[in-house]
Write a protein that holds these residues in place. Structure first.
Motif, PDB file in Angstrom:
ATOM      1  N   GLN A  17      65.842  23.843   7.649  1.00  0.00           N
ATOM      2  CA  GLN A  17      65.946  23.767   8.843  1.00  0.00           C
ATOM      3  C   GLN A  17      64.827  23.642   9.923  1.00  0.00           C
ATOM      4  O   GLN A  17      64.806  23.141  10.890  1.00  0.00           O
ATOM      5  CB  GLN A  17      66.583  25.567   9.137  1.00  0.00           C
ATOM      6  N   ALA A  18      63.658  24.483   9.141  1.00  0.00           N
ATOM      7  CA  ALA A  18      62.516  24.371  10.016  1.00  0.00           C
ATOM      8  C   ALA A  18      61.997  22.756  10.034  1.00  0.00           C
ATOM      9  O   ALA A  18      61.488  22.303  11.053  1.00  0.00           O
ATOM     10  CB  ALA A  18      61.448  25.081   9.451  1.00  0.00           C
ATOM     11  N   LEU A  19      62.302  22.402   8.943  1.00  0.00           N
ATOM     12  CA  LEU A  19      61.829  20.690   8.929  1.00  0.00           C
ATOM     13  C   LEU A  19      62.732  19.745   9.973  1.00  0.00           C
ATOM     14  O   LEU A  19      62.267  18.919  10.551  1.00  0.00           O
ATOM     15  CB  LEU A  19      62.169  20.343   7.620  1.00  0.00           C
ATOM     16  N   GLY A  20      63.937  20.307  10.067  1.00  0.00           N
ATOM     17  CA  GLY A  20      64.942  19.663  10.916  1.00  0.00           C
ATOM     18  C   GLY A  20      64.403  19.799  12.520  1.00  0.00           C
ATOM     19  O   GLY A  20      64.311  19.002  13.269  1.00  0.00           O
ATOM     20  N   GLN A  24      63.261  16.902  15.218  1.00  0.00           N
ATOM     21  CA  GLN A  24      63.588  16.969  16.393  1.00  0.00           C
ATOM     22  C   GLN A  24      62.406  16.753  17.255  1.00  0.00           C
ATOM     23  O   GLN A  24      62.473  16.076  18.218  1.00  0.00           O
ATOM     24  CB  GLN A  24      64.590  18.365  16.809  1.00  0.00           C
ATOM     25  N   ASN A  25      61.511  17.486  17.190  1.00  0.00           N
ATOM     26  CA  ASN A  25      60.208  17.148  18.083  1.00  0.00           C
ATOM     27  C   ASN A  25      59.631  15.928  18.019  1.00  0.00           C
ATOM     28  O   ASN A  25      59.201  15.411  18.798  1.00  0.00           O
ATOM     29  CB  ASN A  25      59.149  18.376  17.464  1.00  0.00           C
ATOM     30  N   ILE A  26      59.708  15.235  16.469  1.00  0.00           N
ATOM     31  CA  ILE A  26      59.049  13.917  16.578  1.00  0.00           C
ATOM     32  C   ILE A  26      59.980  13.002  17.308  1.00  0.00           C
ATOM     33  O   ILE A  26      59.449  12.102  18.010  1.00  0.00           O
ATOM     34  CB  ILE A  26      58.924  13.667  15.093  1.00  0.00           C
ATOM     35  N   ALA A  27      61.341  13.218  17.249  1.00  0.00           N
ATOM     36  CA  ALA A  27      62.228  12.057  17.749  1.00  0.00           C
ATOM     37  C   ALA A  27      62.191  12.345  19.277  1.00  0.00           C
ATOM     38  O   ALA A  27      62.383  11.184  19.801  1.00  0.00           O
ATOM     39  CB  ALA A  27      63.540  12.748  17.288  1.00  0.00           C
ATOM     40  N   GLU A  38      60.023  25.579  18.136  1.00  0.00           N
ATOM     41  CA  GLU A  38      59.276  26.334  16.970  1.00  0.00           C
ATOM     42  C   GLU A  38      60.364  27.094  16.415  1.00  0.00           C
ATOM     43  O   GLU A  38      61.136  27.963  16.788  1.00  0.00           O
ATOM     44  CB  GLU A  38      58.203  27.046  17.374  1.00  0.00           C
ATOM     45  N   ALA A  39      60.481  27.047  14.722  1.00  0.00           N
ATOM     46  CA  ALA A  39      61.346  28.029  14.056  1.00  0.00           C
ATOM     47  C   ALA A  39      60.868  29.133  13.834  1.00  0.00           C
ATOM     48  O   ALA A  39      59.734  29.227  13.406  1.00  0.00           O
ATOM     49  CB  ALA A  39      61.764  27.069  12.914  1.00  0.00           C
ATOM     50  N   GLU A  40      61.476  30.255  14.161  1.00  0.00           N
ATOM     51  CA  GLU A  40      60.739  31.485  13.804  1.00  0.00           C
ATOM     52  C   GLU A  40      61.486  32.279  12.703  1.00  0.00           C
ATOM     53  O   GLU A  40      62.813  32.019  12.550  1.00  0.00           O
ATOM     54  CB  GLU A  40      61.077  32.745  15.227  1.00  0.00           C
ATOM     55  N   ASN A  68      62.705  28.532  19.320  1.00  0.00           N
ATOM     56  CA  ASN A  68      62.179  28.754  20.256  1.00  0.00           C
ATOM     57  C   ASN A  68      61.367  27.418  20.939  1.00  0.00           C
ATOM     58  O   ASN A  68      61.135  26.773  20.142  1.00  0.00           O
ATOM     59  CB  ASN A  68      61.165  29.922  20.427  1.00  0.00           C
ATOM     60  N   ARG A  69      61.404  27.822  22.228  1.00  0.00           N
ATOM     61  CA  ARG A  69      60.606  26.423  23.034  1.00  0.00           C
ATOM     62  C   ARG A  69      58.894  27.062  23.099  1.00  0.00           C
ATOM     63  O   ARG A  69      58.707  27.985  23.267  1.00  0.00           O
ATOM     64  CB  ARG A  69      61.037  26.238  24.268  1.00  0.00           C
ATOM     65  N   ALA A  70      58.148  26.095  22.818  1.00  0.00           N
ATOM     66  CA  ALA A  70      56.758  26.209  22.981  1.00  0.00           C
ATOM     67  C   ALA A  70      56.445  26.107  24.449  1.00  0.00           C
ATOM     68  O   ALA A  70      56.314  25.133  25.122  1.00  0.00           O
ATOM     69  CB  ALA A  70      55.932  25.178  22.249  1.00  0.00           C
ATOM     70  N   PHE A  71      56.535  27.320  25.004  1.00  0.00           N
ATOM     71  CA  PHE A  71      56.482  27.486  26.481  1.00  0.00           C
ATOM     72  C   PHE A  71      55.214  28.541  26.842  1.00  0.00           C
ATOM     73  O   PHE A  71      55.381  29.516  26.405  1.00  0.00           O
ATOM     74  CB  PHE A  71      57.600  27.968  27.079  1.00  0.00           C
TER      75      PHE A  71
END
Length: 326
Positions: A17-20, A24-27, A38-40, A68-71
Protein backbone atom coordinates in the motif's frame (compact mmCIF):
# COMPACT_ATOMS: atom_id res chain seq x y z
CA UNK A 1 2.06 -15.68 19.87
CA UNK A 2 1.65 -14.34 16.40
CA UNK A 3 2.18 -16.58 13.45
CA UNK A 4 5.37 -15.64 11.57
CA UNK A 5 3.58 -15.85 8.23
CA UNK A 6 0.81 -13.53 9.47
CA UNK A 7 3.35 -10.96 10.52
CA UNK A 8 5.09 -11.22 7.16
CA UNK A 9 1.76 -10.97 5.36
CA UNK A 10 0.86 -7.77 7.23
CA UNK A 11 4.21 -6.28 6.30
CA UNK A 12 3.77 -7.13 2.63
CA UNK A 13 0.27 -5.66 2.58
CA UNK A 14 1.35 -2.50 4.39
CA UNK A 15 4.37 -1.83 2.20
CA UNK A 16 2.46 -2.70 -0.94
CA UNK A 17 0.00 0.00 0.00
CA UNK A 18 2.86 2.39 0.80
CA UNK A 19 4.44 1.58 -2.57
CA UNK A 20 1.11 2.40 -4.19
CA UNK A 21 1.22 5.81 -2.48
CA UNK A 22 4.72 6.36 -3.89
CA UNK A 23 3.46 5.43 -7.36
CA UNK A 24 0.61 7.90 -6.97
CA UNK A 25 3.12 10.63 -6.06
CA UNK A 26 5.23 9.86 -9.13
CA UNK A 27 2.21 9.75 -11.44
CA UNK A 28 1.04 13.18 -10.22
CA UNK A 29 4.41 14.91 -10.13
CA UNK A 30 3.21 17.44 -12.75
CA UNK A 31 -0.38 17.71 -11.52
CA UNK A 32 -1.22 21.27 -10.49
CA UNK A 33 -2.14 21.53 -6.82
CA UNK A 34 -1.21 17.95 -5.97
CA UNK A 35 0.51 17.51 -2.61
CA UNK A 36 2.78 14.55 -2.00
CA UNK A 37 1.22 11.76 0.09
CA UNK A 38 2.86 9.84 2.90
CA UNK A 39 1.74 6.50 4.34
CA UNK A 40 1.68 6.43 8.14
CA UNK A 41 2.26 3.01 9.73
CA UNK A 42 1.79 1.56 13.20
CA UNK A 43 2.43 -1.71 14.96
CA UNK A 44 -0.36 -4.23 15.37
CA UNK A 45 -0.31 -5.14 19.04
CA UNK A 46 -1.61 -8.24 20.76
CA UNK A 47 -5.35 -8.33 21.21
CA UNK A 48 -6.89 -5.99 18.69
CA UNK A 49 -5.46 -3.48 16.25
CA UNK A 50 -4.43 -0.22 17.81
CA UNK A 51 -3.87 -1.55 21.34
CA UNK A 52 -0.30 -1.54 22.64
CA UNK A 53 1.20 -4.97 23.10
CA UNK A 54 2.92 -6.06 26.29
CA UNK A 55 6.66 -5.85 26.59
CA UNK A 56 7.06 -9.65 26.21
CA UNK A 57 4.93 -9.86 23.05
CA UNK A 58 6.40 -9.90 19.56
CA UNK A 59 3.29 -8.16 18.19
CA UNK A 60 1.07 -9.02 15.25
CA UNK A 61 2.79 -7.08 12.47
CA UNK A 62 2.18 -3.68 10.92
CA UNK A 63 -0.56 -1.76 9.14
CA UNK A 64 -1.09 1.55 7.30
CA UNK A 65 -3.16 3.76 9.55
CA UNK A 66 -3.52 6.85 7.39
CA UNK A 67 -2.37 8.44 4.15
CA UNK A 68 -1.45 12.05 4.87
CA UNK A 69 -0.51 14.96 2.66
CA UNK A 70 2.95 16.45 2.98
CA UNK A 71 1.75 19.84 4.16
CA UNK A 72 3.61 22.64 5.93
CA UNK A 73 1.39 25.69 6.28
CA UNK A 74 4.28 28.02 7.13
CA UNK A 75 6.34 27.06 4.09
CA UNK A 76 3.27 27.07 1.86
CA UNK A 77 2.40 30.62 2.91
CA UNK A 78 5.98 31.71 2.19
CA UNK A 79 5.74 30.16 -1.27
CA UNK A 80 2.40 31.88 -1.88
CA UNK A 81 3.80 35.26 -0.88
CA UNK A 82 6.72 34.77 -3.25
CA UNK A 83 4.35 33.79 -6.06
CA UNK A 84 2.16 36.81 -5.39
CA UNK A 85 5.11 39.21 -5.39
CA UNK A 86 6.52 37.64 -8.57
CA UNK A 87 3.15 37.99 -10.32
CA UNK A 88 2.97 41.67 -9.35
CA UNK A 89 6.54 42.29 -10.48
CA UNK A 90 6.00 40.58 -13.84
CA UNK A 91 2.88 42.62 -14.58
CA UNK A 92 4.57 45.87 -13.54
CA UNK A 93 7.70 45.11 -15.57
CA UNK A 94 5.61 44.40 -18.68
CA UNK A 95 3.65 47.62 -18.13
CA UNK A 96 6.85 49.66 -17.77
CA UNK A 97 8.05 48.25 -21.09
CA UNK A 98 4.83 49.51 -22.67
CA UNK A 99 5.37 52.95 -21.12
CA UNK A 100 8.93 53.01 -22.44
CA UNK A 101 7.61 52.24 -25.93
CA UNK A 102 5.12 55.09 -25.57
CA UNK A 103 7.67 57.65 -24.41
CA UNK A 104 10.53 56.52 -26.68
CA UNK A 105 8.90 55.03 -29.78
CA UNK A 106 11.93 55.88 -31.92
CA UNK A 107 13.15 59.09 -33.49
CA UNK A 108 9.65 60.56 -33.41
CA UNK A 109 9.51 61.28 -29.69
CA UNK A 110 9.04 64.29 -27.46
CA UNK A 111 12.74 64.73 -26.71
CA UNK A 112 13.60 64.80 -30.39
CA UNK A 113 10.76 67.27 -31.08
CA UNK A 114 12.02 69.62 -28.37
CA UNK A 115 15.54 69.35 -29.78
CA UNK A 116 14.37 70.25 -33.30
CA UNK A 117 12.41 73.21 -31.92
CA UNK A 118 15.46 74.66 -30.13
CA UNK A 119 17.61 74.09 -33.21
CA UNK A 120 15.09 76.08 -35.24
CA UNK A 121 15.16 78.87 -32.62
CA UNK A 122 18.94 78.94 -32.87
CA UNK A 123 18.65 79.46 -36.63
CA UNK A 124 16.28 82.37 -36.05
CA UNK A 125 18.70 83.86 -33.54
CA UNK A 126 21.55 83.58 -36.07
CA UNK A 127 19.60 85.19 -38.96
CA UNK A 128 16.61 87.04 -37.41
CA UNK A 129 15.68 88.72 -40.70
CA UNK A 130 15.26 85.39 -42.51
CA UNK A 131 11.53 84.68 -42.78
CA UNK A 132 12.18 81.07 -43.78
CA UNK A 133 13.86 80.39 -40.46
CA UNK A 134 10.95 81.93 -38.59
CA UNK A 135 8.50 79.76 -40.53
CA UNK A 136 10.50 76.64 -39.77
CA UNK A 137 10.59 77.57 -36.05
CA UNK A 138 6.84 78.00 -35.97
CA UNK A 139 6.35 74.64 -37.69
CA UNK A 140 8.69 72.91 -35.24
CA UNK A 141 6.78 74.54 -32.37
CA UNK A 142 3.53 73.06 -33.72
CA UNK A 143 5.11 69.63 -34.05
CA UNK A 144 6.48 69.82 -30.51
CA UNK A 145 3.07 70.83 -29.19
CA UNK A 146 1.50 67.92 -31.05
CA UNK A 147 4.06 65.54 -29.48
CA UNK A 148 3.16 66.81 -26.00
CA UNK A 149 -0.54 66.27 -26.70
CA UNK A 150 -0.04 62.85 -28.31
CA UNK A 151 2.16 61.61 -25.48
CA UNK A 152 -0.33 62.72 -22.83
CA UNK A 153 -3.19 61.07 -24.75
CA UNK A 154 -1.24 57.83 -25.14
CA UNK A 155 -0.51 57.71 -21.43
CA UNK A 156 -4.17 58.37 -20.62
CA UNK A 157 -5.12 55.48 -22.91
CA UNK A 158 -2.52 53.36 -21.12
CA UNK A 159 -4.10 54.21 -17.78
CA UNK A 160 -7.51 53.14 -19.11
CA UNK A 161 -5.97 49.87 -20.27
CA UNK A 162 -4.46 49.24 -16.81
CA UNK A 163 -7.83 49.97 -15.17
CA UNK A 164 -9.61 47.52 -17.50
CA UNK A 165 -7.08 44.78 -16.88
CA UNK A 166 -7.20 45.36 -13.13
CA UNK A 167 -11.00 45.03 -13.33
CA UNK A 168 -10.63 41.72 -15.16
CA UNK A 169 -8.21 40.41 -12.52
CA UNK A 170 -10.52 41.54 -9.71
CA UNK A 171 -13.31 39.52 -11.36
CA UNK A 172 -11.04 36.46 -11.21
CA UNK A 173 -10.40 37.11 -7.52
CA UNK A 174 -14.14 37.14 -6.86
CA UNK A 175 -14.66 33.93 -8.87
CA UNK A 176 -11.94 32.12 -6.92
CA UNK A 177 -13.31 33.42 -3.61
CA UNK A 178 -16.72 31.96 -4.44
CA UNK A 179 -15.06 28.67 -5.41
CA UNK A 180 -13.34 28.57 -2.02
CA UNK A 181 -16.67 29.23 -0.34
CA UNK A 182 -18.12 26.15 -2.05
CA UNK A 183 -15.08 24.09 -1.04
CA UNK A 184 -15.52 25.27 2.54
CA UNK A 185 -19.11 24.06 2.50
CA UNK A 186 -18.01 20.63 1.26
CA UNK A 187 -15.24 20.40 3.87
CA UNK A 188 -17.52 21.40 6.73
CA UNK A 189 -20.13 18.86 5.66
CA UNK A 190 -18.02 15.73 6.13
CA UNK A 191 -14.60 14.15 6.33
CA UNK A 192 -12.02 16.02 4.31
CA UNK A 193 -10.33 13.89 1.66
CA UNK A 194 -6.84 14.56 0.39
CA UNK A 195 -8.25 15.48 -3.03
CA UNK A 196 -10.58 18.05 -1.45
CA UNK A 197 -7.70 19.56 0.49
CA UNK A 198 -5.60 19.69 -2.68
CA UNK A 199 -8.45 21.50 -4.44
CA UNK A 200 -8.66 23.97 -1.56
CA UNK A 201 -4.93 24.71 -1.55
CA UNK A 202 -4.74 24.85 -5.35
CA UNK A 203 -7.52 27.44 -5.42
CA UNK A 204 -5.75 29.53 -2.78
CA UNK A 205 -2.51 29.30 -4.78
CA UNK A 206 -4.33 30.53 -7.88
CA UNK A 207 -5.97 33.34 -5.91
CA UNK A 208 -2.56 34.56 -4.74
CA UNK A 209 -1.48 35.08 -8.34
CA UNK A 210 -4.10 37.81 -8.66
CA UNK A 211 -4.20 39.27 -5.14
CA UNK A 212 -2.09 38.50 -2.12
CA UNK A 213 -4.18 37.02 0.71
CA UNK A 214 -3.64 35.81 4.26
CA UNK A 215 -5.02 32.32 4.97
CA UNK A 216 -6.26 30.92 8.26
CA UNK A 217 -7.25 27.23 8.48
CA UNK A 218 -9.57 26.04 11.24
CA UNK A 219 -10.02 22.60 12.78
CA UNK A 220 -12.53 21.52 10.11
CA UNK A 221 -9.99 22.38 7.36
CA UNK A 222 -12.12 25.29 6.13
CA UNK A 223 -10.32 28.55 5.40
CA UNK A 224 -10.76 32.21 6.23
CA UNK A 225 -9.33 34.52 3.58
CA UNK A 226 -8.07 38.00 4.43
CA UNK A 227 -6.98 40.48 1.78
CA UNK A 228 -3.31 41.45 2.04
CA UNK A 229 -0.40 39.80 3.82
CA UNK A 230 -1.61 40.50 7.35
CA UNK A 231 -4.39 38.99 9.43
CA UNK A 232 -6.23 42.25 10.21
CA UNK A 233 -7.07 43.17 6.61
CA UNK A 234 -10.61 43.08 5.21
CA UNK A 235 -12.17 39.61 5.03
CA UNK A 236 -12.80 38.19 1.58
CA UNK A 237 -14.17 34.90 2.92
CA UNK A 238 -15.44 34.22 6.40
CA UNK A 239 -17.94 31.63 7.67
CA UNK A 240 -18.45 30.39 4.08
CA UNK A 241 -19.73 33.83 3.08
CA UNK A 242 -17.68 35.35 0.23
CA UNK A 243 -17.40 39.09 -0.20
CA UNK A 244 -16.79 41.02 -3.38
CA UNK A 245 -13.64 42.94 -4.23
CA UNK A 246 -14.25 46.09 -6.32
CA UNK A 247 -12.03 48.59 -8.13
CA UNK A 248 -12.72 52.18 -9.16
CA UNK A 249 -10.43 54.42 -11.17
CA UNK A 250 -9.58 57.82 -9.69
CA UNK A 251 -7.51 60.32 -11.68
CA UNK A 252 -4.29 59.45 -9.85
CA UNK A 253 -4.78 55.85 -8.66
CA UNK A 254 -6.99 52.78 -8.57
CA UNK A 255 -9.15 52.55 -5.44
CA UNK A 256 -10.20 49.19 -4.02
CA UNK A 257 -13.00 48.18 -1.68
CA UNK A 258 -14.62 45.06 -0.27
CA UNK A 259 -18.39 44.74 0.01
CA UNK A 260 -20.90 42.18 1.23
CA UNK A 261 -23.64 43.83 -0.80
CA UNK A 262 -24.58 46.20 2.02
CA UNK A 263 -21.43 47.59 3.61
CA UNK A 264 -18.48 48.90 1.59
CA UNK A 265 -15.01 48.91 3.15
CA UNK A 266 -12.25 50.80 1.36
CA UNK A 267 -8.87 49.10 1.56
CA UNK A 268 -5.23 49.64 0.68
CA UNK A 269 -4.38 45.98 1.31
CA UNK A 270 -3.66 45.23 -2.34
CA UNK A 271 -0.07 44.28 -1.59
CA UNK A 272 0.73 41.69 -4.24
CA UNK A 273 -0.53 39.78 -7.24
CA UNK A 274 -1.40 40.91 -10.74
CA UNK A 275 -3.98 43.39 -9.43
CA UNK A 276 -1.29 45.25 -7.48
CA UNK A 277 0.95 45.27 -10.55
CA UNK A 278 -1.72 46.97 -12.66
CA UNK A 279 -2.51 49.44 -9.87
CA UNK A 280 1.17 50.39 -9.57
CA UNK A 281 1.47 50.82 -13.34
CA UNK A 282 -1.64 53.03 -13.34
CA UNK A 283 -0.15 55.29 -10.65
CA UNK A 284 3.20 55.39 -12.45
CA UNK A 285 1.56 56.49 -15.70
CA UNK A 286 -0.33 59.24 -13.89
CA UNK A 287 2.92 60.44 -12.33
CA UNK A 288 4.50 60.62 -15.77
CA UNK A 289 1.57 62.65 -17.10
CA UNK A 290 2.05 65.13 -14.27
CA UNK A 291 5.76 65.43 -15.09
CA UNK A 292 4.96 65.99 -18.77
CA UNK A 293 2.45 68.69 -17.76
CA UNK A 294 5.09 70.33 -15.56
CA UNK A 295 7.59 70.25 -18.42
CA UNK A 296 5.08 71.81 -20.82
CA UNK A 297 4.21 74.51 -18.29
CA UNK A 298 7.85 75.34 -17.61
CA UNK A 299 8.74 75.38 -21.31
CA UNK A 300 5.79 77.65 -22.10
CA UNK A 301 6.61 80.02 -19.25
CA UNK A 302 10.31 80.35 -20.09
CA UNK A 303 9.90 80.64 -23.88
CA UNK A 304 7.15 83.26 -23.45
CA UNK A 305 9.28 85.27 -21.03
CA UNK A 306 12.26 85.29 -23.40
CA UNK A 307 10.13 86.01 -26.47
CA UNK A 308 8.44 88.97 -24.80
CA UNK A 309 11.86 90.56 -24.20
CA UNK A 310 12.77 90.39 -27.89
CA UNK A 311 12.06 92.79 -30.77
CA UNK A 312 10.00 91.84 -33.81
CA UNK A 313 10.58 93.04 -37.38
CA UNK A 314 8.50 96.15 -36.65
CA UNK A 315 10.77 97.03 -33.71
CA UNK A 316 8.04 96.21 -31.17
CA UNK A 317 8.42 93.97 -28.15
CA UNK A 318 7.39 90.40 -28.80
CA UNK A 319 4.23 88.80 -27.53
CA UNK A 320 3.69 85.39 -25.94
CA UNK A 321 5.01 82.65 -28.19
CA UNK A 322 2.76 79.93 -26.69
CA UNK A 323 -0.71 80.16 -25.27
CA UNK A 324 -0.58 79.90 -21.47
CA UNK A 325 -1.48 76.50 -20.02
CA UNK A 326 -2.91 77.91 -16.77
Amino acid sequence: MADLFSIGKSGLQAYRQALGVTGQNIANINTDGYKRREAEMEELGVGSAGIYSTGKSTGLGVRVTEINRAFDEFLLNKARNATSNASSANVFSSAMQQIEDIILPGDANLGAAIGRFFTALQEVSSTPSDLTGRTVALEQAKQMTAEFTQLANNLENFKESMARQATNEVAKVNTLTKALSNINIDLSGGKATNSMLDARDGTIDELNKFAQVHVKIDSSNTVEITLGNIDNGPRLLSANKPKTLRVNAAPDRLNFSVTDGVNIISTNQITGGAVEGYASAYAEADGLINKIDDLAFLLTKEINAIHQQGIDLNHSFGKKFFQDLE
